[in-house]
Design an enzyme around this catalytic site. Structure first.
Site, mmCIF file in Angstrom:
data_model
loop_
_atom_site.group_PDB
_atom_site.id
_atom_site.type_symbol
_atom_site.label_atom_id
_atom_site.label_comp_id
_atom_site.label_asym_id
_atom_site.label_seq_id
_atom_site.Cartn_x
_atom_site.Cartn_y
_atom_site.Cartn_z
ATOM 1 N N ASP A 88 37.255 14.325 -20.827
ATOM 2 C CA ASP A 88 37.696 13.647 -22.060
ATOM 3 C C ASP A 88 36.524 13.192 -22.930
ATOM 4 O O ASP A 88 36.502 13.467 -24.129
ATOM 5 C CB ASP A 88 38.601 12.451 -21.730
ATOM 6 C CG ASP A 88 40.011 12.888 -21.345
ATOM 7 O OD1 ASP A 88 40.404 14.022 -21.708
ATOM 8 O OD2 ASP A 88 40.707 12.101 -20.680
ATOM 9 N N ARG A 101 33.690 -2.967 -17.982
ATOM 10 C CA ARG A 101 34.025 -2.628 -19.367
ATOM 11 C C ARG A 101 33.348 -3.513 -20.403
ATOM 12 O O ARG A 101 32.811 -2.997 -21.395
ATOM 13 C CB ARG A 101 35.547 -2.615 -19.562
ATOM 14 C CG ARG A 101 36.274 -1.656 -18.608
ATOM 15 C CD ARG A 101 35.636 -0.282 -18.591
ATOM 16 N NE ARG A 101 36.314 0.655 -17.709
ATOM 17 C CZ ARG A 101 35.685 1.587 -17.020
ATOM 18 N NH1 ARG A 101 34.367 1.697 -17.081
ATOM 19 N NH2 ARG A 101 36.361 2.426 -16.269
ATOM 20 N N ASP A 153 41.754 0.070 -19.894
ATOM 21 C CA ASP A 153 40.368 0.166 -20.345
ATOM 22 C C ASP A 153 40.242 0.231 -21.867
ATOM 23 O O ASP A 153 39.330 -0.334 -22.446
ATOM 24 C CB ASP A 153 39.675 1.368 -19.687
ATOM 25 C CG ASP A 153 39.353 1.087 -18.221
ATOM 26 O OD1 ASP A 153 39.191 -0.104 -17.865
ATOM 27 O OD2 ASP A 153 39.256 2.038 -17.431
ATOM 28 N N SER A 201 42.085 10.538 -10.247
ATOM 29 C CA SER A 201 41.241 9.937 -11.266
ATOM 30 C C SER A 201 40.432 8.847 -10.573
ATOM 31 O O SER A 201 40.995 7.932 -9.979
ATOM 32 C CB SER A 201 42.122 9.343 -12.365
ATOM 33 O OG SER A 201 41.377 8.384 -13.081
HETATM 34 N N1 ARG Z 1 43.560 -0.164 -12.540
HETATM 35 C C1 ARG Z 1 42.188 -0.524 -12.568
HETATM 36 C C2 ARG Z 1 41.901 -1.413 -13.761
HETATM 37 O O1 ARG Z 1 42.621 -1.388 -14.716
HETATM 38 C C3 ARG Z 1 41.265 0.656 -12.514
HETATM 39 C C4 ARG Z 1 41.316 1.577 -13.688
HETATM 40 C C5 ARG Z 1 40.494 2.825 -13.556
HETATM 41 N N2 ARG Z 1 40.974 3.594 -12.459
HETATM 42 C C6 ARG Z 1 40.851 4.900 -12.277
HETATM 43 N N3 ARG Z 1 41.304 5.389 -11.185
HETATM 44 N N4 ARG Z 1 40.316 5.692 -13.156
HETATM 45 O O2 ARG Z 1 40.937 -2.137 -13.751
#
Ligand code: ARG
Length: 399
Positions: A16, A97, A126, A177
């Site tokens: 992406d 983040r 995110d 992921s």
């Molecule tokens: N659910 C978690 C959060 O919002 C992790 C998000 C990223 N997870 C991932 N498997 N790409 O902080």
């Protein structure tokens, strides 16, 4: 005239964010895309990632080392807050983040960019964390999120990228992921989308399967000063090294896995698997040291603050006035959180088996049932009379 002239794009090397490079230029009229890959200890080789961005058409490809700051400025304050979203998730992804947002905003200023961009889709947390953090740090900066708008399937995205020199991964890409940094790994999608399905062993990388863990328990000590970890097994370590070493010691015993269905800010329930060995044990140890060094009312009041804090961080409000106010409260509570915690690691569980502190409020002469007892037992009677008075009056009023 496109949506922006010069853009700094948060870059991971994945499909992406790679496709964002040509997409921003060809579809949205951006003149110059500068990519920024943040090193947060994810263990990737960064030079190939840097090159990949250039091959996909980036004018410049930057690497920013955020490891030290990640632990010191984000993970450790969250540890002082014993931050666990929905009582379980130590925010290992969420904490990265606001730091990435800060690195983007700083790079935009240095390079004179009028926008920043990220590759988040419209379904996750995110995107919220990036957009809100960027707005907090520089409200004038535009935020572009192509993947939220382009409406391409996975296959279409890959095909689009191939037209512009984005090489898709050679090996058949994993169905999962995965987000990874120094604090741990977050794994979702693939077979995990069925919450009834047990996670296959192959998804784990930082924690051993229980049938592979040592048959002998291992004891470790963690030292804290003002609520911050300073030593592992009596050895003073810098924060990054401490987390790295603790991850490997704890993970070896199969400790640090979480399998949960969580509530995303955007209203979706998602099933996520986490590995965060060091952070989970640090929170457990820190909380135990607080039980020794904080008064009852502060300990109990802080629980509510911790819950609010965890929600704020999960929900993208790291740089917010309420978060800053909670930070001030938490810092004020840490002035005596100094001491040593002894932990037994064995077959998937970490157990605190000892604690001591120069500021311990535990008073043996008050606690003991032996002859040295200094507690005034007679004083209890009057205390109970007054304590129970409202209840007594209430009951008497019933008749
Ligand atoms: N659910 C978690 C959060 O919002 C992790 C998000 C990223 N997870 C991932 N498997 N790409 O902080």
């Amino acid at each position: 005239m496109g949506r922006a002239q010069k853009v700094v794009l948060a870059y991971s090397g994945g499909v992406d964010t790679s496709v964002c490079i040509p997409y921003l230029q060809h579809e949205w009229g951006v003149e110059e895309v500068i990519t920024l890959a943040a090193d947060l200890g994810q263990g990737d080789e960064l030079e190939p990632i840097r090159q990949k961005a250039l091959a996909a058409g980036a004018a410049q490809s930057l690497i920013a080392d955020g490891t030290q700051s990640f632990i010191t400025d984000y993970a450790f304050p969250a540890l002082q807050a014993n931050a666990l979203y929905e009582d379980r998730y130590p925010l290992s992804t969420a904490l990265a983040r606001p730091l990435i947002a800060k690195l983007l905003v700083e790079a935009a200023a240095v390079h004179g960019a009028d926008a920043v961009a990220h590759g988040c889709t419209g379904k996750g947390n995110d995107q919220v964390r990036f957009d809100v953090a960027i707005a907090a740090l520089n409200p004038k900066l535009k935020v572009l999120a192509p993947a939220r708008e382009w409406g391409m399937s996975r296959e279409e995205t890959i095909a689009y990228g191939e037209r512009y020199g984005v090489t898709s991964p050679v090996k058949k890409s994993s169905p999962y992921s995965i987000d990874r940094n120094l604090l741990g790994r977050s794994i979702e999608a693939g077979s995990l989308e069925d919450p009834w399905v047990e996670p296959p062993e192959e998804i784990y990388a930082l924690t051993q399967a229980l049938d592979q863990t040592p048959d002998q328990p291992e004891y470790i000590t963690l030292d804290f000063e003002l609520g911050l970890p300073t030593q592992l097994n009596g050895q003073t370590l810098d924060p990054v090294t401490l987390v790295e070493q603790l991850n490997s010691i704890v993970g070896k015993h199969g400790i640090g896995r979480i399998d949960m269905v969580e509530n995303r800010l955007v209203g979706i329930k998602s099933r996520e698997i986490y590995e965060a060995p060091a952070l989970l044990v640090l929170i457990q140890a820190h909380r135990d040291l607080e039980s020794l060094t904080l008064t009852a009312d502060v300990t109990q009041y802080k629980r509510g603050i911790e819950q609010t804090y965890s929600q704020l961080v999960y929900n993208g409000l790291w740089y917010s006035p309420l978060k800053a106010a909670l930070d001030a409260f938490i810092q004020q509570t840490q002035t005596r959180v100094t001491g040593t915690i002894r932990i037994k690691l064995y077959k998937g569980s970490a157990t605190v088996v000892g604690r001591r502190s120069p500021h311990s409020l535990y008073t043996p002469e008050l606690a003991t049932y032996g002859a040295e007892d200094a507690f005034d037992h007679k004083a209890a009677e009057g205390f109970i009379y007054v304590w129970g008075l409202p209840t007594r009056v209430w009951s008497e009023g019933e008749r």
